[in-house]
Design an enzyme around this catalytic site. Structure first.
Site, short mmCIF file in Angstrom:
data_model
loop_
_atom_site.label_atom_id
_atom_site.label_comp_id
_atom_site.label_asym_id
_atom_site.label_seq_id
_atom_site.Cartn_x
_atom_site.Cartn_y
_atom_site.Cartn_z
CB THR A 209 -0.92 0.00 1.24
OG1 THR A 209 -1.78 -1.15 1.15
CG2 THR A 209 -1.79 1.24 1.29
CG PHE A 211 0.40 4.59 3.93
CD1 PHE A 211 -0.69 4.75 4.77
CD2 PHE A 211 0.84 3.31 3.65
CE1 PHE A 211 -1.33 3.66 5.33
CE2 PHE A 211 0.20 2.21 4.21
CZ PHE A 211 -0.89 2.38 5.05
#
Ligand code: PEP
Ligand code: MN
Length: 656
Positions: A209, A211
């Site tokens: 992921t 960020f």
């Protein structure tokens, strides 16, 4: 505030060493060190992936129950930075975070993106110790995490139950006497005493992921290109495909804005220029390019005029043209200077020395001169090229010279560093193709009667022939005005900016035609964000063989160079070097005075509204600003802030 466990312990078991990747925003060691005492908020419970991202730059992580609460905390100054997941390798856009993020930005919260962190994701299926896998019928997790395991969970016949966080799911399962499981990190599972049943239930092996790290705009500078785009026109984004390299993270449309998306990694000015129809809103959270913020996008409602120029108008990062010490583009700015014509070996050697000592990083000089009158001096030709090159070499400067005929291209390209195409030849297409094949960067003057798109079309000829290092040069266009030789078209320069990635410089000398106007025009172009200037300098203008009226004498050129903050070298006479320092000192004094005045206004306003005049967070932000401006000189930065604070206190106006 709790302390943060070392990074190694935050990382999942399969990754033994810290594998948090920092993709964009190469903040230097100094900047990194300063982050250590920052509070960085994330959404979720301890053990969530957000915590890993929050700790990635050494900050102190603090969890929030929702993205709204997280953004509120950033807005209210309760935390210094917030991390938000934007994109996951399996499910793409993390709308759960991107929607509230868009709402806050849409309401006018001024945020900047300061870094991107990639966190590897290993989602495990965990249950209370002793629970057999076959008994698990339901799995709890954050919706974004559940979406990453859709297929694997379906195969196992496990139903998905949404809760607010992956680590929170582990907590729920631990407190519940059922055979439910949680989809969470191994670390979160262990933290809440669960047993891992399946090591990795993601649908994709290399899950991760990204960020984004956000700060308030007045507390930091943007390092990452990030923008939110929304429009009521479905056709408006038809050109977004040309945004090569940018990551588009689409959100669901609303009645007012059927098209909404986050755009990561695209130049904001280019994004603006893409908006070919009305009603396209681009809210930029960051524009790393030094002067991009100053760029005026084309008027809304008009289509960009230049179409189908795949090289010159490609949507890509700014091109940097670099030849030895000369660097132009992507924030690098420079001044090319020298005589209009190369008149003699001595003349060009003397002038080269003068301009080099003032900080010019390339030498100009014509050997073939395009003259209106056929009986005027036509240039000394190829012989003068050797004089020019020797003068450049002796002073460490690459040389720029004009070619007027296809036959000259090869012999000139053998020795000159940059080939110039003069205004009169801007649409000499054979010549453009020939210089495009010569293997040298090209400085392309805009024709006095040419439009911006004709100028870019000319650049396209050169690029299509093979030379991608093209420098565009605005040198004044012909208007009805006769007080100046030409009219420097700063507007045209600005209009070209969002259309092309090529560096754009200005030639105030040929625009003005008069020495007395050169400095003013140079400063106008520089302030408008020109990537550089080309200026004519002569040490005996009265005897110059061409363009005598517009030549700056070396002293005047030195003054201009000083005003543009070029770097002088030790060859300048001591008196002139002292004049540079004196001018800087004067400017510093004026700026300090101005700062005190503004600080007083802020202090008064705070007093009137009953707010505390002294704010430690604000003081810390001011210190960071000075430290950034004075890299490697923290002591001086801090001393300056101390002095300013003292002065502000003395005048009762503290704004820190
Ligand atoms: C020059 O640079 O000397 C020159 C002739 O410029 P332009 O082509 O812009 O007139
Ligand atoms: Mn000239």
């Amino acid at each position: 505030m709790k302390s943060c466990p070392p990074l190694e312990r935050l990382i999942e078991v399969p990754f033994r060493r810290p594998v948090v990747l920092r993709e964009i925003g190469d903040r230097e060691a100094a900047a990194k060190a300063k982050d250590i005492d920052l509070t960085v908020g994330y959404q979720g419970e301890p053990g969530a992936y957000g915590e890993v991202a929050a700790a990635a730059h050494g900050g102190i992580p603090r969890g929030f129950a929702s993205f709204e609460k997280l953004l509120e905390a950033l807005r209210d100054g309760d935390i210094d930075e917030a991390v938000l997941p934007m994109e996951n390798a399996v499910v793409g856009a993390i709308t759960e975070a991107l929607e509230p993020f868009a709402a806050f930005v849409g309401e006018g919260l001024e945020l900047v993106a300061v870094a991107i962190t990639s966190v590897p994701v290993r989602l495990s299926l965990a249950a209370r110790p002793g629970t057999p896998l076959a008994a698990v019928k339901r799995a709890w997790s954050h919706p974004a995490a559940l979406r990453q395991c859709t297929h694997r969970l379906a195969q196992m016949g496990i139903e998905r139950v949404v809760c607010y966080d992956t680590a929170g799911a582990a907590q729920i399962v631990a407190h519940d006497a059922s055979t439910d499981a949680a989809v969470c990190s191994r670390r979160a599972a262990e933290r809440y005493g669960l047993e891992v049943l399946v090591e990795d239930v993601s649908d994709k092996e290399q899950n991760g992921t990204r960020f984004v790290h956000l700060r308030m705009a007045d507390h930091a500078r943007a390092q990452v290109s990030l923008a939110f785009l929304r429009t009521s026109s479905m056709t408006a984004t038809g050109r977004l495909d040309v945004l090569t390299g940018a990551t588009l993270l689409p959100l669901a449309g609303t009645a007012e804005y059927p098209v909404r998306m986050w755009v990561l990694g695209a130049d904001a000015a280019r994004l603006q220029a893409l908006a070919p129809v009305r009603d396209v809103q681009v809210i930029s959270l960051g524009q790393p390019a030094a002067h991009a913020a100053k760029i005026t996008p084309p008027k809304q409602g008009t289509e960009p005029v230049v179409k189908s120029l795949p090289h010159a108008t490609a949507r890509r990062a700014p091109t940097v043209v670099e030849v030895g010490p000369l660097r132009l583009g992507a924030g690098a700015r420079a001044v090319i200077a020298g005589p209009c014509s190369v008149e003699s070996p001595e003349q060009v050697m003397r002038i080269a020395r003068e301009v080099a000592s003032c900080g010019a990083t390339a030498l100009r000089g014509g050997i073939f001169k395009p003259r209106t009158n056929p009986y005027a001096f036509q240039g000394h030709g190829l012989e003068a090229l050797d004089w020019l090159v020797s003068a450049g070499k002796a002073n460490g400067l690459p040389v720029v010279t004009e070619v007027m005929a296809v036959d000259h291209v090869k012999p000139v390209a053998e020795k000159a560093d940059v080939l110039q195409i003069g205004a009169r030849n801007m649409q000499n297409f054979d010549l453009l193709r020939a210089v495009g094949r010569a293997g040298r960067p090209v400085l392309l003057k805009r024709g006095a009667g040419s439009t911006v798109d004709e100028w870019l079309g000319a650049a396209e000829y050169i690029m299509a022939a093979g030379e991608l290092r093209v420098i565009l040069c605005e040198r004044g266009i012909r208007t009805f005005e006769t007080a100046t030789r030409n009219t420097l078209d700063v507007g045209g320069m600005l209009a070209a900016r969002p259309l092309t990635h090529l560096p754009i410089i200005a030639d105030p000398s040929h625009a003005a035609g008069r020495a007395d106007l050169v400095e003013g025009l140079a400063r106008a172009a520089w302030s408008a964000g020109a990537d550089g200037l080309i200026v004519e300098v002569h040490d005996d203008p009265a005897r110059a063989l061409s363009d005598a009226e517009q030549a700056l004498v070396p002293m005047r050129f030195a003054e201009l160079a000083r005003n543009l903050a070029l770097r002088p070298d030790a060859r300048l006479p001591l008196a002139q070097l002292r004049a540079w320092v004196d001018a800087i000192d004067h400017d510093l004094g004026v700026l300090v005075q101005r700062r005190l005045e503004v600080a007083k206004v802020i202090g008064d306003s705070k007093r009137q509204t009953g707010r505390a005049v002294l704010d430690p967070r604000r003081e810390a932000a001011v210190r960071r600003t000075y430290q950034e401006a004075l890299p490697g000189n923290k002591l001086l930065a801090d001393k300056l802030v101390d002095l300013l604070l003292e002065a502000a206190k003395a005048q009762q106006s503290i704004d820190e």
